[in-house]
Structure formats: C-alpha cells, structure tokens
Scaffold this motif. Structure first.
Motif, PDB file in Angstrom:
ATOM      1  N   SER A 249       1.387  13.051  -3.036  1.00 48.81           N
ATOM      2  CA  SER A 249       2.504  13.580  -3.801  1.00 48.81           C
ATOM      3  C   SER A 249       3.150  12.519  -4.686  1.00 48.81           C
ATOM      4  N   TRP A 250       3.489  11.380  -4.096  1.00 51.74           N
ATOM      5  CA  TRP A 250       4.248  10.373  -4.851  1.00 51.74           C
ATOM      6  C   TRP A 250       3.397   9.604  -5.852  1.00 51.74           C
ATOM      7  N   TYR A 251       2.200   9.196  -5.455  1.00 54.17           N
ATOM      8  CA  TYR A 251       1.428   8.327  -6.348  1.00 54.17           C
ATOM      9  C   TYR A 251       0.527   9.095  -7.304  1.00 54.17           C
ATOM     10  N   ARG A 252       0.093  10.275  -6.933  1.00 58.05           N
ATOM     11  CA  ARG A 252      -0.760  11.038  -7.836  1.00 58.05           C
ATOM     12  C   ARG A 252       0.047  12.014  -8.684  1.00 58.05           C
ATOM     13  N   ARG A 253       0.911  12.799  -8.039  1.00 58.65           N
ATOM     14  CA  ARG A 253       1.666  13.812  -8.798  1.00 58.65           C
ATOM     15  C   ARG A 253       2.844  13.209  -9.548  1.00 58.65           C
ATOM     16  N   VAL A 254       3.698  12.459  -8.845  1.00 61.61           N
ATOM     17  CA  VAL A 254       4.940  11.971  -9.451  1.00 61.61           C
ATOM     18  C   VAL A 254       4.695  10.744 -10.326  1.00 61.61           C
ATOM     19  N   LEU A 255       3.953   9.773  -9.852  1.00 59.55           N
ATOM     20  CA  LEU A 255       3.722   8.567 -10.646  1.00 59.55           C
ATOM     21  C   LEU A 255       2.753   8.822 -11.795  1.00 59.55           C
ATOM     22  N   ALA A 256       1.596   9.410 -11.486  1.00 57.78           N
ATOM     23  CA  ALA A 256       0.532   9.509 -12.494  1.00 57.78           C
ATOM     24  C   ALA A 256       0.415  10.885 -13.146  1.00 57.78           C
ATOM     25  N   ALA A 257       1.211  11.851 -12.714  1.00 55.31           N
ATOM     26  CA  ALA A 257       1.182  13.218 -13.258  1.00 55.31           C
ATOM     27  C   ALA A 257      -0.197  13.864 -13.128  1.00 55.31           C
ATOM     28  N   GLU A 258      -0.893  13.560 -12.037  1.00 53.49           N
ATOM     29  CA  GLU A 258      -2.185  14.189 -11.783  1.00 53.49           C
ATOM     30  C   GLU A 258      -1.965  15.594 -11.227  1.00 53.49           C
ATOM     31  N   ASP A 259      -2.880  16.478 -11.513  1.00 50.18           N
ATOM     32  CA  ASP A 259      -2.847  17.828 -10.968  1.00 50.18           C
ATOM     33  C   ASP A 259      -3.575  17.788  -9.625  1.00 50.18           C
ATOM     34  N   ALA A 260      -2.865  17.325  -8.603  1.00 51.12           N
ATOM     35  CA  ALA A 260      -3.450  17.161  -7.271  1.00 51.12           C
ATOM     36  C   ALA A 260      -2.717  18.091  -6.312  1.00 51.12           C
ATOM     37  N   GLY A 261      -3.343  19.200  -5.991  1.00 52.70           N
ATOM     38  CA  GLY A 261      -2.719  20.179  -5.106  1.00 52.70           C
ATOM     39  C   GLY A 261      -2.629  19.679  -3.675  1.00 52.70           C
TER      40      GLY A 261
ATOM     41  N   TRP B  97      -6.967  10.284   4.390  1.00 53.93           N
ATOM     42  CA  TRP B  97      -5.804   9.399   4.259  1.00 53.93           C
ATOM     43  C   TRP B  97      -6.172   8.147   3.479  1.00 53.93           C
ATOM     44  N   GLN B  98      -7.295   7.517   3.822  1.00 53.77           N
ATOM     45  CA  GLN B  98      -7.714   6.298   3.133  1.00 53.77           C
ATOM     46  C   GLN B  98      -8.018   6.568   1.663  1.00 53.77           C
ATOM     47  N   ALA B  99      -8.581   7.722   1.352  1.00 53.71           N
ATOM     48  CA  ALA B  99      -8.848   8.075  -0.049  1.00 53.71           C
ATOM     49  C   ALA B  99      -7.539   8.205  -0.825  1.00 53.71           C
ATOM     50  N   GLU B 100      -6.518   8.776  -0.200  1.00 48.77           N
ATOM     51  CA  GLU B 100      -5.218   8.897  -0.867  1.00 48.77           C
ATOM     52  C   GLU B 100      -4.550   7.539  -1.033  1.00 48.77           C
ATOM     53  N   ILE B 101      -4.720   6.653  -0.061  1.00 53.05           N
ATOM     54  CA  ILE B 101      -4.176   5.288  -0.188  1.00 53.05           C
ATOM     55  C   ILE B 101      -4.867   4.567  -1.342  1.00 53.05           C
ATOM     56  N   GLU B 102      -6.165   4.723  -1.459  1.00 53.53           N
ATOM     57  CA  GLU B 102      -6.904   4.084  -2.559  1.00 53.53           C
ATOM     58  C   GLU B 102      -6.450   4.635  -3.911  1.00 53.53           C
ATOM     59  N   ALA B 103      -6.244   5.936  -3.994  1.00 50.89           N
ATOM     60  CA  ALA B 103      -5.749   6.538  -5.238  1.00 50.89           C
ATOM     61  C   ALA B 103      -4.354   6.008  -5.558  1.00 50.89           C
ATOM     62  N   ALA B 104      -3.525   5.851  -4.533  1.00 49.40           N
ATOM     63  CA  ALA B 104      -2.171   5.318  -4.729  1.00 49.40           C
ATOM     64  C   ALA B 104      -2.235   3.889  -5.267  1.00 49.40           C
ATOM     65  N   ARG B 105      -3.074   3.068  -4.670  1.00 43.92           N
ATOM     66  CA  ARG B 105      -3.212   1.676  -5.141  1.00 43.92           C
ATOM     67  C   ARG B 105      -3.685   1.647  -6.594  1.00 43.92           C
ATOM     68  N   ARG B 106      -4.660   2.461  -6.900  1.00 38.79           N
ATOM     69  CA  ARG B 106      -5.219   2.507  -8.253  1.00 38.79           C
ATOM     70  C   ARG B 106      -4.147   2.931  -9.263  1.00 38.79           C
ATOM     71  N   ASN B 107      -3.369   3.952  -8.925  1.00 44.30           N
ATOM     72  CA  ASN B 107      -2.350   4.447  -9.847  1.00 44.30           C
ATOM     73  C   ASN B 107      -1.192   3.466 -10.002  1.00 44.30           C
ATOM     74  N   ALA B 108      -0.878   2.715  -8.959  1.00 35.16           N
ATOM     75  CA  ALA B 108       0.234   1.761  -9.025  1.00 35.16           C
ATOM     76  C   ALA B 108      -0.169   0.442  -9.682  1.00 35.16           C
ATOM     77  N   GLU B 109      -1.450   0.122  -9.644  1.00 37.39           N
ATOM     78  CA  GLU B 109      -1.912  -1.159 -10.187  1.00 37.39           C
ATOM     79  C   GLU B 109      -1.533  -1.293 -11.660  1.00 37.39           C
ATOM     80  N   GLY B 110      -0.803  -2.336 -11.971  1.00 36.11           N
ATOM     81  CA  GLY B 110      -0.412  -2.614 -13.342  1.00 36.11           C
ATOM     82  C   GLY B 110       0.731  -1.755 -13.866  1.00 36.11           C
ATOM     83  N   PHE B 111       1.177  -0.786 -13.090  1.00 33.65           N
ATOM     84  CA  PHE B 111       2.288   0.075 -13.515  1.00 33.65           C
ATOM     85  C   PHE B 111       3.582  -0.705 -13.304  1.00 33.65           C
ATOM     86  N   PRO B 112       4.424  -0.860 -14.305  1.00 28.01           N
ATOM     87  CA  PRO B 112       5.655  -1.638 -14.141  1.00 28.01           C
ATOM     88  C   PRO B 112       6.582  -1.016 -13.091  1.00 28.01           C
ATOM     89  N   LEU B 113       7.177  -1.864 -12.271  1.00 28.07           N
ATOM     90  CA  LEU B 113       8.055  -1.391 -11.207  1.00 28.07           C
ATOM     91  C   LEU B 113       9.214  -0.545 -11.730  1.00 28.07           C
TER      92      LEU B 113
END
Length: 170
Positions: A66-78, A106-122
């Motif tokens: 929810s937070w890293y795919r939908r809210v941070l990256a605006a992915e359509d992840a149901g 869970w690990q796949a979602e953590i990896e997606a979160a890391r990928r989406n946060a990488e380089g994204f300004p705080l």
C-alpha cells in the motif's frame, strides 16, 4: 538459519538511519517466525484474538504494498489478501496458507518497496494518494510510519512467539 539484524550506526545520516531501522524491524518480524511450522505460524495466541504470526506477515505485505507501491509510486497494485467484503482478510489464515508462499509474497513486496524508495527524495511527496483519505505523503513520513507499524506488530509477534514455544528476545 538465524536472521541477522543490525541497528543503524548512531551517527548515520537521516536516510541511512530511517532505512536502517526499517530493515531492522523487517528482520525482527522474520526472526520471530523462524523455526516454526506452518501450523504454529497459523496458531492464534490468546482467545478471543485470532492474531497469528502468519497473519501479521500477510498484513505487513499488504502494508508494504500500500505505502510503497500505491502511495509512493502510484502503481495500480490491488490488495493481496483482503477485499471490501473482508477488510481484515490479510489477518485471516486458513489451513491452506503456507509459510513458503506467505514469506515469498512478503519478501517480494519488501523488494518492490526498496526499489520504489531508492533515489526518491525523503521530502518529496509520493506520486499516489492514500486510498481512504486522498492525502499524499512524503517518503520520510512513509518510512517513519513503517518503522512504527513494524515496531507495534513486532510487539504482538513477541507475545505470540512466546505463547507458542516460550522463545523470547527483543
């Protein structure tokens, strides 16, 4: 196998500190689940609560998504485990739910979160909006919230694990 956990250095910069504590808490939840059978991971600790370790991990996969795919990256992840009809479905496990599948998700979602946060300004606002409130959130806020979310649920995991086999630890 023992999950390695490291606290971030006390003099780390802000991003390293936030990501370090988030990783520490992710690994703490994994550690609390180590060495247990699928049946134990599906066992609720105290009646009337149905809270289980597997349910907590499923919930955290949803929260990461929810937070890293939908809210941070605006992915359509149901949703993975819940629906409008069953909003707490992530916490509900059945005899057919396995740790192998739960952990992989869970690990796949953590990896997606890391990928989406990488380089994204705080301090930059995420590209998506929170589903219920319509608000946008900075990566700093998301990281801080996720640390709080994991820390709270790791407290639950401590109690569940102790009730299963007596294992304790921070």
């Amino acid at each position: 196998m023992t999950t390695e956990r490291r606290e971030p250095a006390p003099d780390a910069d802000e991003r390293t500190m936030l990501e370090g504590w988030l990783e520490y808490h992710r690994r703490t939840l994994a550690w609390k689940c180590e060495g247990l059978t699928d049946e134990q991971l599906r066992t609720a600790s105290v009646s009337p609560s149905g809270l289980t370790l597997m349910g907590l991990v499923r919930h955290m996969a949803e929260v990461e998504r929810s937070w890293y795919r939908r809210v941070l990256a605006a992915e359509d992840a149901g949703p993975l485990h819940y629906s409008d009809e069953d909003p707490d479905g992530d916490f509900r496990v059945t005899g057919s739910d396995t740790w192998q599948e739960t952990l992989a998700t869970w690990q796949a979602e953590i990896e997606a979160a890391r990928r989406n946060a990488e380089g994204f300004p705080l301090d930059e606002m995420g590209r998506g909006k929170h589903a219920r409130t319509g608000e946008r959130f900075s990566l700093r806020w998301i990281h801080t919230h996720m640390i709080e979310e994991y820390a709270r649920h790791n407290g639950h995991a401590d109690l569940i694990r102790e009730s299963l086999d007596g294992a304790t630890g921070d």
